[in-house]
Design a protein around this motif. Structure first.
Motif, PDB file in Angstrom:
ATOM      1  N   UNK A  75       0.819  -1.214   0.000  1.00 49.70           N
ATOM      2  CA  UNK A  75       0.000   0.000   0.000  1.00 49.70           C
ATOM      3  C   UNK A  75       0.849   1.258   0.000  1.00 49.70           C
ATOM      4  N   UNK A  76       2.112   1.185   0.423  1.00 52.15           N
ATOM      5  CA  UNK A  76       2.985   2.353   0.412  1.00 52.15           C
ATOM      6  C   UNK A  76       3.222   2.871  -0.996  1.00 52.15           C
ATOM      7  N   UNK A  77       3.161   1.995  -2.001  1.00 49.63           N
ATOM      8  CA  UNK A  77       3.385   2.412  -3.382  1.00 49.63           C
ATOM      9  C   UNK A  77       2.266   3.327  -3.876  1.00 49.63           C
ATOM     10  N   UNK A  78       1.080   3.206  -3.298  1.00 51.35           N
ATOM     11  CA  UNK A  78      -0.059   4.001  -3.741  1.00 51.35           C
ATOM     12  C   UNK A  78      -0.089   5.377  -3.087  1.00 51.35           C
ATOM     13  N   UNK A  79       0.762   5.622  -2.102  1.00 51.88           N
ATOM     14  CA  UNK A  79       0.781   6.905  -1.416  1.00 51.88           C
ATOM     15  C   UNK A  79       1.416   7.981  -2.272  1.00 51.88           C
ATOM     16  N   UNK A  80       0.840   9.170  -2.228  1.00 53.58           N
ATOM     17  CA  UNK A  80       1.406  10.327  -2.906  1.00 53.58           C
ATOM     18  C   UNK A  80       1.972  11.260  -1.848  1.00 53.58           C
TER      19      UNK A  80
END
Length: 61
Positions: free
Chosen positions: A5-10
């Motif tokens: 889910x960290x990859x989806x953070x902006x």
């Protein structure tokens, strides 16, 4: 929260130099857009941080 889910953070904000690289606009044009109110910023001490969502809205239109 899973690790993926960290990859989806902006980011919430980016520095002006990063905003230049992301948008392809010149540094002076970024500051013109800030002055015009088209890009939102946050001042932290002497640092000018550009709200990432503001850049996304600018480039989406």
């Amino acid at each position: 929260m899973s690790e993926g889910s960290d990859e989806a953070l902006s980011p919430l904000t980016v520095r002006v130099a990063t905003a230049v690289r992301i948008t392809g606009l010149s540094r002076s044009r970024i500051y013109e857009l800030i002055q015009a109110g088209d890009i939102e910023i946050v001042k932290v001490g002497r640092a000018t941080l550009v709200r990432y969502e503001s850049l996304r809205r600018l480039t989406a239109s």
